[in-house]
Write a protein that holds these residues in place. Sequence first.
Motif, PDB file in Angstrom:
ATOM      1  N   GLU A   1       0.836  -1.197   0.000  1.00 14.19           N
ATOM      2  CA  GLU A   1       0.000   0.000   0.000  1.00 14.19           C
ATOM      3  C   GLU A   1       0.875   1.253   0.000  1.00 14.19           C
ATOM      4  O   GLU A   1       0.561   2.255  -0.651  1.00 14.19           O
ATOM      5  N   MET A   2       1.973   1.202   0.763  1.00 14.07           N
ATOM      6  CA  MET A   2       2.902   2.322   0.791  1.00 14.07           C
ATOM      7  C   MET A   2       3.477   2.590  -0.590  1.00 14.07           C
ATOM      8  O   MET A   2       3.561   3.739  -1.041  1.00 14.07           O
ATOM      9  N   MET A   3       3.868   1.506  -1.296  1.00 12.64           N
ATOM     10  CA  MET A   3       4.462   1.652  -2.621  1.00 12.64           C
ATOM     11  C   MET A   3       3.488   2.318  -3.595  1.00 12.64           C
ATOM     12  O   MET A   3       3.864   3.212  -4.366  1.00 12.64           O
ATOM     13  N   LYS A   4       2.254   1.912  -3.541  1.00  9.88           N
ATOM     14  CA  LYS A   4       1.243   2.463  -4.429  1.00  9.88           C
ATOM     15  C   LYS A   4       1.028   3.953  -4.123  1.00  9.88           C
ATOM     16  O   LYS A   4       0.964   4.796  -5.035  1.00  9.88           O
ATOM     17  N   GLU A   5       0.924   4.268  -2.832  1.00  9.31           N
ATOM     18  CA  GLU A   5       0.703   5.674  -2.445  1.00  9.31           C
ATOM     19  C   GLU A   5       1.910   6.525  -2.819  1.00  9.31           C
ATOM     20  O   GLU A   5       1.758   7.627  -3.348  1.00  9.31           O
ATOM     21  N   PHE A   6       3.100   5.995  -2.558  1.00  7.36           N
ATOM     22  CA  PHE A   6       4.328   6.752  -2.824  1.00  7.36           C
ATOM     23  C   PHE A   6       4.486   7.032  -4.316  1.00  7.36           C
ATOM     24  O   PHE A   6       4.829   8.140  -4.722  1.00  7.36           O
ATOM     25  N   SER A   7       4.204   6.038  -5.133  1.00  5.28           N
ATOM     26  CA  SER A   7       4.283   6.225  -6.574  1.00  5.28           C
ATOM     27  C   SER A   7       3.322   7.309  -7.043  1.00  5.28           C
ATOM     28  O   SER A   7       3.667   8.149  -7.880  1.00  5.28           O
ATOM     29  N   GLY A   8       2.124   7.300  -6.465  1.00  7.99           N
ATOM     30  CA  GLY A   8       1.156   8.330  -6.812  1.00  7.99           C
ATOM     31  C   GLY A   8       1.592   9.719  -6.362  1.00  7.99           C
ATOM     32  O   GLY A   8       1.409  10.704  -7.089  1.00  7.99           O
ATOM     33  N   MET A   9       2.189   9.808  -5.187  1.00  8.73           N
ATOM     34  CA  MET A   9       2.684  11.084  -4.666  1.00  8.73           C
ATOM     35  C   MET A   9       3.762  11.670  -5.568  1.00  8.73           C
ATOM     36  O   MET A   9       3.802  12.883  -5.801  1.00  8.73           O
TER      37      MET A   9
END
Length: 377
Positions: free
Chosen positions: A366-374
């Motif tokens: 979930e962190m990876m997905k959010e970070f990529s979006g950020m």
Amino acid sequence: MIYRDFQNMKLSGLGLGMMRLPVVEGNDSVVDEAAAEEMIDYALHNGINYFDTAWGYHDGNSELVAGKYLTKYPRDSYYLASKFPGYDLSNMDKVEEIFEKQLKKCRTPYFDFYLFHNVFEGNIDAYLDPKYGILEYLLKQKENGRIRHLGFSAHGSVEVIRRFLDACGEHMEFCQLQLNYMDWHFQNAQEKAALIQKAGIPIWVMEPLRGGRLVKASEEMTGVMKSLRPKESVPGWAFRFLQSIPGVTMILSGMSSLEQLKENIATCGTDEPLGKEEFDTLVRHMDRETEMGILPCTACHYCTNHCPKGLPIPELIALYNEHKITGGGFIAPMAVAGMDSEKRPANCIGCRGCEKVCPQQIKISEMMKEFSGMLGM
């Protein structure tokens, strides 16, 4: 104004960083020149003699402003610093072209201080690649008197800074670090400072107020500060912290208003370093506040052994924490952009193999997905 000895010079303890000059209608590329001129005049008339600009500041216009308004004054009444923009790899083969343009933009025959700008993971190889001849060229300019003192700034890891020192340290006269009480542990600033101190190189400080993050403090932190030093302002604590660190010679602050400038000059009119109890208390409370907002990764690396894509998960979590806790900024995007494309967070396939072995039970996918979006990458 307090002054620090550097070789045969007396440098003002506070320098005017020209990265955050006042701008028009929030447009960073359009400097409010009347307000900037007023700040430069006030700075010079109230003890500041060090001015720090760079090729990329204000979309290239900071150097123009420096040249236009500093040249009202005798050249020997101030010290001017600029930098080679190696943060952009497309500049690496243009060192002579850029340096000549910088002298013209700043309307000066020489720079008192000149830096390798932002040594970090993404450009260390290019900076050290002999085919570009960057060090060789800058040393030649120093020999010719067009650079008086040569140094470097760094946002990279301890390992990157050590590598640069191993290659170029004998020629470096000062090092500019992101140093403040928030980053003392959060960005390993303590270890970086120790490395520079061991090398016998004076420290220039950038981001003393963490881009304004340390201008205000939480209610709890403010209470602690007031109990220890009732008359000290919250921003003042950031400067007193830096006055406590051996080797700190120059503190650069990117001030964007005359009011900020006046307040910081007043603070730097005295040298009042923190005692050990004050220093440790400040760092301990900041560490606690920082840790409350980040993912509790301990860099055990169990996860990396279970990632089919070979992602540097602890490193990415650390960058995610940096971006999250500071509300954005350039450090995380810069670091991720410097990675091989297949190592970036967008390459996570969400298999959750890493999560099954994480002792901290971090939801890494979930962190990876959010970070990529950020980051948008």
